[in-house]
Structure formats: structure tokens, C-alpha cells
Motif scaffolding. Structure first.
Motif, PDB file in Angstrom:
ATOM      1  N   LEU A  59       0.813  -1.216   0.000  1.00  0.00           N
ATOM      2  CA  LEU A  59       0.000   0.000   0.000  1.00  0.00           C
ATOM      3  C   LEU A  59       0.847   1.266   0.000  1.00  0.00           C
ATOM      4  N   ALA A  60       2.122   1.152   0.324  1.00  0.00           N
ATOM      5  CA  ALA A  60       3.016   2.302   0.270  1.00  0.00           C
ATOM      6  C   ALA A  60       3.572   2.521  -1.136  1.00  0.00           C
ATOM      7  N   ASP A  61       3.325   1.596  -2.055  1.00  0.00           N
ATOM      8  CA  ASP A  61       3.832   1.685  -3.423  1.00  0.00           C
ATOM      9  C   ASP A  61       2.806   2.402  -4.301  1.00  0.00           C
ATOM     10  N   PRO A  62       3.143   3.582  -4.831  1.00  0.00           N
ATOM     11  CA  PRO A  62       2.174   4.325  -5.648  1.00  0.00           C
ATOM     12  C   PRO A  62       1.689   3.545  -6.867  1.00  0.00           C
ATOM     13  N   ASP A  63       2.539   2.710  -7.446  1.00  0.00           N
ATOM     14  CA  ASP A  63       2.110   1.932  -8.610  1.00  0.00           C
ATOM     15  C   ASP A  63       1.023   0.930  -8.234  1.00  0.00           C
ATOM     16  N   VAL A  64       1.121   0.346  -7.054  1.00  0.00           N
ATOM     17  CA  VAL A  64       0.095  -0.590  -6.592  1.00  0.00           C
ATOM     18  C   VAL A  64      -1.212   0.155  -6.356  1.00  0.00           C
ATOM     19  N   ILE A  65      -1.130   1.323  -5.746  1.00  0.00           N
ATOM     20  CA  ILE A  65      -2.341   2.117  -5.501  1.00  0.00           C
ATOM     21  C   ILE A  65      -2.982   2.502  -6.826  1.00  0.00           C
ATOM     22  N   ASP A  66      -2.181   2.925  -7.800  1.00  0.00           N
ATOM     23  CA  ASP A  66      -2.719   3.270  -9.120  1.00  0.00           C
ATOM     24  C   ASP A  66      -3.433   2.073  -9.747  1.00  0.00           C
ATOM     25  N   ALA A  67      -2.846   0.898  -9.631  1.00  0.00           N
ATOM     26  CA  ALA A  67      -3.461  -0.304 -10.195  1.00  0.00           C
ATOM     27  C   ALA A  67      -4.776  -0.631  -9.486  1.00  0.00           C
ATOM     28  N   LEU A  68      -4.817  -0.456  -8.172  1.00  0.00           N
ATOM     29  CA  LEU A  68      -6.058  -0.705  -7.439  1.00  0.00           C
ATOM     30  C   LEU A  68      -7.153   0.274  -7.858  1.00  0.00           C
ATOM     31  N   VAL A  69      -6.791   1.543  -7.989  1.00  0.00           N
ATOM     32  CA  VAL A  69      -7.766   2.553  -8.409  1.00  0.00           C
ATOM     33  C   VAL A  69      -8.246   2.269  -9.823  1.00  0.00           C
ATOM     34  N   ASP A  70      -7.331   1.906 -10.713  1.00  0.00           N
ATOM     35  CA  ASP A  70      -7.725   1.560 -12.080  1.00  0.00           C
ATOM     36  C   ASP A  70      -8.708   0.392 -12.083  1.00  0.00           C
ATOM     37  N   GLY A  71      -8.449  -0.604 -11.247  1.00  0.00           N
ATOM     38  CA  GLY A  71      -9.366  -1.743 -11.147  1.00  0.00           C
ATOM     39  C   GLY A  71     -10.735  -1.332 -10.657  1.00  0.00           C
ATOM     40  N   LEU A  72     -10.774  -0.422  -9.695  1.00  0.00           N
ATOM     41  CA  LEU A  72     -12.065   0.085  -9.208  1.00  0.00           C
ATOM     42  C   LEU A  72     -12.787   0.875 -10.299  1.00  0.00           C
ATOM     43  N   ASP A  73     -12.029   1.674 -11.045  1.00  0.00           N
ATOM     44  CA  ASP A  73     -12.633   2.445 -12.143  1.00  0.00           C
ATOM     45  C   ASP A  73     -13.245   1.517 -13.190  1.00  0.00           C
ATOM     46  N   VAL A  74     -12.531   0.462 -13.536  1.00  0.00           N
ATOM     47  CA  VAL A  74     -13.041  -0.489 -14.532  1.00  0.00           C
ATOM     48  C   VAL A  74     -14.324  -1.135 -14.028  1.00  0.00           C
ATOM     49  N   ALA A  75     -14.327  -1.536 -12.769  1.00  0.00           N
ATOM     50  CA  ALA A  75     -15.525  -2.166 -12.202  1.00  0.00           C
ATOM     51  C   ALA A  75     -16.694  -1.191 -12.181  1.00  0.00           C
ATOM     52  N   GLU A  76     -16.412   0.062 -11.848  1.00  0.00           N
ATOM     53  CA  GLU A  76     -17.471   1.066 -11.801  1.00  0.00           C
ATOM     54  C   GLU A  76     -18.020   1.345 -13.205  1.00  0.00           C
ATOM     55  N   LEU A  77     -17.124   1.469 -14.180  1.00  0.00           N
ATOM     56  CA  LEU A  77     -17.575   1.727 -15.551  1.00  0.00           C
ATOM     57  C   LEU A  77     -18.369   0.552 -16.103  1.00  0.00           C
ATOM     58  N   ALA A  78     -17.986  -0.664 -15.735  1.00  0.00           N
ATOM     59  CA  ALA A  78     -18.706  -1.845 -16.218  1.00  0.00           C
ATOM     60  C   ALA A  78     -20.124  -1.884 -15.672  1.00  0.00           C
ATOM     61  N   ALA A  79     -20.337  -1.325 -14.488  1.00  0.00           N
ATOM     62  CA  ALA A  79     -21.660  -1.340 -13.868  1.00  0.00           C
ATOM     63  C   ALA A  79     -22.546  -0.180 -14.338  1.00  0.00           C
ATOM     64  N   MET A  80     -21.974   0.756 -15.077  1.00  0.00           N
ATOM     65  CA  MET A  80     -22.735   1.934 -15.503  1.00  0.00           C
ATOM     66  C   MET A  80     -23.666   1.615 -16.663  1.00  0.00           C
ATOM     67  N   THR A  81     -24.794   2.301 -16.666  1.00  0.00           N
ATOM     68  CA  THR A  81     -25.717   2.200 -17.795  1.00  0.00           C
ATOM     69  C   THR A  81     -25.287   3.202 -18.862  1.00  0.00           C
TER      70      THR A  81
END
Length: 89
Positions: free
Chosen positions: A31-53
Motif C-alpha cells: 500500500l506504500a507503493d504508488p504503482d500498486v495504488i494506481d493499479a487498485l484505483v484503475d481496477g475500481l474504475d473499470v468495475a465502476e464503468l462496467a456497472a454503468m448504464t
């Protein structure tokens, strides 16, 4: 059943924490690695966009476009030149 034990952790609780500590420490390092945080946020964004109408996506595009227009207007109105940072008396 009372879930709150105000006496503190038992010896068994402390032993369980001690056994799990290497994994906890590894998670904290990740969690201290910015690249890991970026990847987690990207994954959340993808999941959110997939759920959008379709309507949700249109609203998001319109809101983004509006925000960019306002930022562009504010950037255009920002003072420039050698006295840009000075207060006017």
C-alpha cells in the motif's frame, strides 16, 4: 453474545496477530507503493464503468466536458506576466 471485550486481547488473540503479522506487513508495504495504488484505483474504475448504464456514461461524459470547460475558462482568466503573483493594493 457480547462482541466487545474491554479487557483487551487475550493471549490467543495476540498469538493470532503475531502469526498473521508477516502478511500484514507485506500488505502495508504494498500500500506504500504508488504503482500498486494506481493499479487498485484503475481496477475500481473499470468495475465502476462496467456497472454503468448508457445514461450513466452519458452523464459522466457531460460532467467531464463541463468541468474541462470551466477549468479552461479559469485558466484563461488567470493573470499572467511578471506581476501575476502580487497582490493589488
Amino acid at each position: 453474545m457480547n462482541d466487545f471485550d474491554f479487557a483487551g486481547p487475550s493471549a490467543a488473540d495476540l498469538a493470532a496477530i503475531e502469526a498473521e503479522w508477516p502478511q500484514i506487513q507485506e500488505d502495508l508495504y504494498l500500500l506504500a507503493d504508488p504503482d500498486v495504488i494506481d493499479a487498485l484505483v484503475d481496477g475500481l474504475d473499470v468495475a465502476e464503468l462496467a456497472a454503468m448504464t448508457g445514461l450513466d456514461r452519458r452523464r459522466l461524459r457531460r460532467a467531464t466536458a463541463h468541468t474541462l470547460r470551466v477549468v479552461a475558462e479559469l485558466a484563461h482568466l488567470a493573470p499572467t506576466g511578471p506581476d501575476a503573483g502580487r497582490a493589488v493594493a
